[in-house]
Design an enzyme around this catalytic site. Structure first.
Site, PDB file in Angstrom:
ATOM      1  N   HIS A 100       0.834  -1.199   0.000  1.00  0.00           N
ATOM      2  CA  HIS A 100       0.000   0.000   0.000  1.00  0.00           C
ATOM      3  C   HIS A 100       0.871   1.253   0.000  1.00  0.00           C
ATOM      4  O   HIS A 100       0.608   2.214  -0.738  1.00  0.00           O
ATOM      5  CB  HIS A 100      -0.923  -0.013   1.225  1.00  0.00           C
ATOM      6  CG  HIS A 100      -1.960   1.061   1.207  1.00  0.00           C
ATOM      7  ND1 HIS A 100      -2.091   2.003   2.196  1.00  0.00           N
ATOM      8  CD2 HIS A 100      -2.929   1.355   0.300  1.00  0.00           C
ATOM      9  CE1 HIS A 100      -3.086   2.817   1.917  1.00  0.00           C
ATOM     10  NE2 HIS A 100      -3.618   2.455   0.769  1.00  0.00           N
ATOM     11  N   HIS A 136       1.334   4.035  -3.339  1.00  0.00           N
ATOM     12  CA  HIS A 136       1.160   5.485  -3.241  1.00  0.00           C
ATOM     13  C   HIS A 136       2.467   6.220  -3.517  1.00  0.00           C
ATOM     14  O   HIS A 136       2.448   7.405  -3.876  1.00  0.00           O
ATOM     15  CB  HIS A 136       0.602   5.855  -1.866  1.00  0.00           C
ATOM     16  CG  HIS A 136      -0.868   5.589  -1.734  1.00  0.00           C
ATOM     17  ND1 HIS A 136      -1.815   6.464  -2.219  1.00  0.00           N
ATOM     18  CD2 HIS A 136      -1.557   4.544  -1.218  1.00  0.00           C
ATOM     19  CE1 HIS A 136      -3.033   5.975  -1.986  1.00  0.00           C
ATOM     20  NE2 HIS A 136      -2.901   4.814  -1.386  1.00  0.00           N
ATOM     21  N   HIS A 147      -7.648  -0.877  -5.136  1.00  0.00           N
ATOM     22  CA  HIS A 147      -8.389  -0.965  -3.881  1.00  0.00           C
ATOM     23  C   HIS A 147      -9.576  -1.922  -3.997  1.00  0.00           C
ATOM     24  O   HIS A 147      -9.923  -2.608  -3.024  1.00  0.00           O
ATOM     25  CB  HIS A 147      -8.844   0.424  -3.451  1.00  0.00           C
ATOM     26  CG  HIS A 147      -7.722   1.303  -2.964  1.00  0.00           C
ATOM     27  ND1 HIS A 147      -7.011   2.131  -3.794  1.00  0.00           N
ATOM     28  CD2 HIS A 147      -7.177   1.457  -1.731  1.00  0.00           C
ATOM     29  CE1 HIS A 147      -6.083   2.768  -3.095  1.00  0.00           C
ATOM     30  NE2 HIS A 147      -6.151   2.376  -1.852  1.00  0.00           N
ATOM     31  N   GLU A 182     -10.187  10.270  -5.277  1.00  0.00           N
ATOM     32  CA  GLU A 182      -8.944  10.455  -4.531  1.00  0.00           C
ATOM     33  C   GLU A 182      -8.459  11.899  -4.618  1.00  0.00           C
ATOM     34  O   GLU A 182      -7.616  12.322  -3.825  1.00  0.00           O
ATOM     35  CB  GLU A 182      -7.837   9.519  -5.031  1.00  0.00           C
ATOM     36  CG  GLU A 182      -6.715   9.414  -4.014  1.00  0.00           C
ATOM     37  CD  GLU A 182      -5.441   8.794  -4.550  1.00  0.00           C
ATOM     38  OE1 GLU A 182      -4.571   8.459  -3.734  1.00  0.00           O
ATOM     39  OE2 GLU A 182      -5.310   8.652  -5.769  1.00  0.00           O
ATOM     40  N   HIS A 227     -12.023  10.861  -0.565  1.00  0.00           N
ATOM     41  CA  HIS A 227     -11.259   9.732  -0.031  1.00  0.00           C
ATOM     42  C   HIS A 227     -10.327  10.176   1.089  1.00  0.00           C
ATOM     43  O   HIS A 227     -10.350   9.647   2.205  1.00  0.00           O
ATOM     44  CB  HIS A 227     -10.463   9.073  -1.161  1.00  0.00           C
ATOM     45  CG  HIS A 227      -9.361   8.182  -0.678  1.00  0.00           C
ATOM     46  ND1 HIS A 227      -8.037   8.583  -0.663  1.00  0.00           N
ATOM     47  CD2 HIS A 227      -9.365   6.919  -0.188  1.00  0.00           C
ATOM     48  CE1 HIS A 227      -7.285   7.609  -0.192  1.00  0.00           C
ATOM     49  NE2 HIS A 227      -8.065   6.590   0.115  1.00  0.00           N
ATOM     50  N   HIS A 251     -13.272   2.067   2.365  1.00  0.00           N
ATOM     51  CA  HIS A 251     -13.022   1.758   0.959  1.00  0.00           C
ATOM     52  C   HIS A 251     -14.134   0.882   0.381  1.00  0.00           C
ATOM     53  O   HIS A 251     -14.390   0.918  -0.822  1.00  0.00           O
ATOM     54  CB  HIS A 251     -11.645   1.104   0.792  1.00  0.00           C
ATOM     55  CG  HIS A 251     -10.551   2.110   0.687  1.00  0.00           C
ATOM     56  ND1 HIS A 251     -10.188   2.696  -0.509  1.00  0.00           N
ATOM     57  CD2 HIS A 251      -9.752   2.673   1.626  1.00  0.00           C
ATOM     58  CE1 HIS A 251      -9.226   3.577  -0.302  1.00  0.00           C
ATOM     59  NE2 HIS A 251      -8.932   3.581   0.981  1.00  0.00           N
TER      60      HIS A 251
END
Length: 689
Positions: free
Chosen positions: A211, A215, A240, A350, A365, A405
């Site tokens: 994760h 990112h 996700h 996002e 988000h 999520h």
């Protein structure tokens, strides 16, 4: 170039120590200009340089920067303050710093600037921006970004272990004689908490590193060439979405129901979470969240947010889906079609710098992540930092991550549900027939039953020495227990009746057959819960073909050795092609969690295989250089290239399907096939060699 690469490598080690201290097990140090020492050490620079630099094997000089950068913007994040990619102010600071690093004209200037800034800004901010720049600069492609669990181990292991590790390293000088420090299993809650049944998944080190690294590869702010990657918004959705599918499968394996989504931001959160982790920058514990916590409006310095703001953003996004378009800042309508619609929505939800209209559609988000992470102290009256939901290295540990999520996934699925079902032309592949599919455990025992997969516990080690600031030199290992599966192979029998060679894309999915009560799942439920296992190109000759594919070749995963690869040039392969796999390669789902846990008595799944027409799948790449570690492209894409599949991610399960059940669907098209597989869990621990 070797000295430059070494200098960049050293800046990853011991992130809280001043840059002038020795690194690489005391063998290397940076030779700094006098002006690089901070005010605290400037009067002792000669003594310090002698103390840390005289007895090393390698001393790397760094050039002075004639004009020192103004770092006032970065100092708005305190040295001992936690850094979060979910906070807008932090992301803006990071964007400015990344731009500064990317603008360096050559690698020598880059190394010098990074060394100068390192001790003057927040350590987590530096490591993030430095890592992003390393990933994206063309002249640093041979420098690997180390696993974050090695650089900041306190984000991943129980705090008392760090003291034990320092003790072990101090008392046992020979690193080869040191005993691994064992991370206890299920240390965050007792078995009275039902959610603890799936803690092995949520708190897995590899899962949380994936994760973080995703990112890192796909930042939301920064220079456009870094953020505007091909299909970035769609990949945010799909990565996700697949995490949720895998998590729900693990819940079924442990007799838990599907995640109850967080569709009401004003309702209490039933699940509490007590992470028992220390922040790497200030040695404070990540705050806990008690059961039935209620979210409140937040007023935290640069973060002022009302729950009503998030509700408005949510409603505007849902309205856009219903209307079939979003509006940009000038009022221009941008249609949400079946090709680009999901990508546009991903960038809205996002809220990266690619958002069509961030002022209107907001930052749903990230801001709910913030509301949750500050739920224990929303107005800073107790001077507490954020909880684990505020940090990409720790967020997936918390059960509420999946609830939030899960709700975002319903937004994306609402859009997908409004699209027409796939039709025969989109699903068919003329002349291709899959006659038989099976899996088989890879072992010397040829009598292993087909379509039976095995899982068990494995104990492995990770070296945390690089993150033990002000500690002894040499490797110090932490031992942790994680789920593992026996290696297996797919074997497919396929007939090509076209009379000439034909290319296809083989798409493999694993679908739960029943829920936690044993009730069969509908095709629509299976579609949303389908787990992508692999995707690869096949070349089919006329007549009969046998396709074999090992489980460790999956396009989703990276092997354990890459998730937890060692830091340092000594561990890098010398061969150029092998070295290429070290770049961009920390991103990928951990191989040890490719297969759901299953049950001791066996748990049934549907194995679904499709061979689609490559003519409809292929992508014309503008960059024809060799792929930089493309073996986990399903979740991570390809570095500096387009996503290598023209179909929407998750095809054919991303949209409704023209059948009542999976068996009927597979029977309707010769290029589709399904079979039953059983996953048996063996509750024993195997030591990784």
């Amino acid at each position: 170039m070797a000295a430059d690469s070494k200098a960049l490598e050293l800046l990853f080690q011991r992130p809280l120590e001043p840059v002038f201290t020795s690194r690489d097990n005391g063998k290397a140090a940076l030779d700094l200009p006098d002006s690089y020492y901070t005010e605290r050490y400037s009067g002792s620079n000669v003594e310090l340089q002698s103390r840390f630099g005289d007895n090393v094997e390698i001393k790397i000089p760094l050039r002075d920067i004639p004009q020192k950068p103004d770092l006032a913007f970065a100092r708005t994040i305190g040295r001992r303050q936690q850094f979060s990619l979910f906070q807008d102010h932090h992301k803006k600071v990071a964007s400015q710093l990344i731009t500064m690093y990317m603008d360096c004209p050559d690698v020598q200037s880059f190394a010098s600037l990074c060394a100068y800034t390192k001790d003057r800004i927040n350590p987590m901010l530096f490591q993030y921006c430095y890592s992003v720049a390393i990933q994206h600069r063309r002249d640093t492609r041979n420098v690997q970004v180390p696993p974050v669990a090695e650089t900041f181990p306190s984000n991943f292991v129980e705090p008392s272990l760090l003291q034990d590790a320092r003790e072990e390293a101090s008392l046992i000088p020979d690193q080869n004689q040191r005993t691994p420090i064992e991370i206890p299993r299920n240390y965050t809650a007792s078995d009275r908490e039902d959610e603890q049944r799936v803690a092995y998944f949520r708190e897995d080190i590899g899962v949380n590193m994936h994760h973080w690294h995703w990112h890192l590869v796909y930042p939301t702010e920064g220079p456009r060439e870094i953020v505007a990657k091909d299909r970035r918004g769609e990949l945010f959705y799909y990565m996700h979405h697949q995490i949720l599918a895998r998590y729900n499968a693990e819940r079924f394996c442990n007799n838990l129901k599907r995640v109850e989504v967080m569709n009401n931001l004003r309702a209490p959160i039933p699940e509490g979470y007590f992470p028992k982790l220390l922040s790497s920058v200030n040695n404070r514990t990540y705050p806990a969240r008690t059961s039935n916590t209620v979210l409140r409006d937040m007023n935290r310095e640069n973060n002022v947010l009302e729950i009503a703001d998030c509700e408005r953003w949510r409603d505007r996004i849902l309205e856009a889906i219903d209307k079939g378009y979003v509006e940009d800042a000038s009022g221009k309508r941008i249609g949400l079609d079946e090709v680009k619609g999901i990508d546009i929505l991903g960038d809205l939800v996002e809220a990266s710098s690619l958002s069509a209209n961030r002022l209107y559609y907001g930052n749903l988000h990230n801001m709910v992540h913030n509301l949750i992470s500050y739920a224990h102290d929303p107005d800073s009256r107790h001077l507490e930092e954020y909880g684990v939901m505020g940090d990409v290295t720790t967020a997936m540990r918390d059960p509420v991550f999946y609830k939030w999520h899960g709700y975002l996934d319903t937004i994306f699925n609402k859009f997908k549900g409004l699209l027409p079902p796939y039709n025969a032309n989109e699903l068919n592949n003329q002349g291709i027939t899959i006659n038989n599919i099976e899996t088989k455990i890879s072992s010397s025992n040829s009598n292993s039953a087909p379509n039976v997969l095995l899982t068990y516990w494995q104990k492995s080690n990770v070296d945390i020495a690089a993150g033990l600031d002000f500690g002894p030199n040499g490797s110090v290992y932490a031992s942790f227990t994680h789920l593992q599966h026996a290696p297996f192979e797919y074997v497919f029998q396929v007939t090509n009746a076209n009379g000439s060679n034909k290319k296809g894309t083989c798409r493999i999915f694993l679908c739960p057959k029943t829920n936690e009560t044993g009730a069969p799942l509908s095709l629509e439920e299976q579609r949303v819960l389908a787990i992508e296992m692999d995707k690869f190109t096949v070349n089919l000759v006329p007549g009969k073909n046998t396709i074999r594919r090992r489980s460790d070749e999956s396009s989703v995963t990276i092997p354990f050795e890459r998730s937890f690869r060692k830091v340092g040039q000594i561990h890098q392969p010398k061969d150029a092609s092998a070295l290429a796999t070290f770049q961009f390669c920390g991103c990928g789902w951990p191989q040890h969690l490719l297969v759901p846990k299953g049950k001791p008595e066996g748990m049934a799944f549907d194995l679904f295989v499709m061979i689609s027409d490559y003519a409809n799948d292929s992508v014309q790449q503008t960059n024809n250089s060799p792929d930089t570690c493309g073996d986990s492209y399903s979740f991570c894409g390809l570095k500096d290239k387009k996503y290598p599949d023209r179909r929407t991610m998750g095809f054919p399960f991303d949209r409704r399907l023209p059948a009542n059940n999976l068996e009927a669907l597979a029977s309707s098209f010769s290029n589709l096939k399904k079979t039953d597989v059983k996953i048996i869990f063996n509750d024993r621990v195997v030591i990784k060699q």
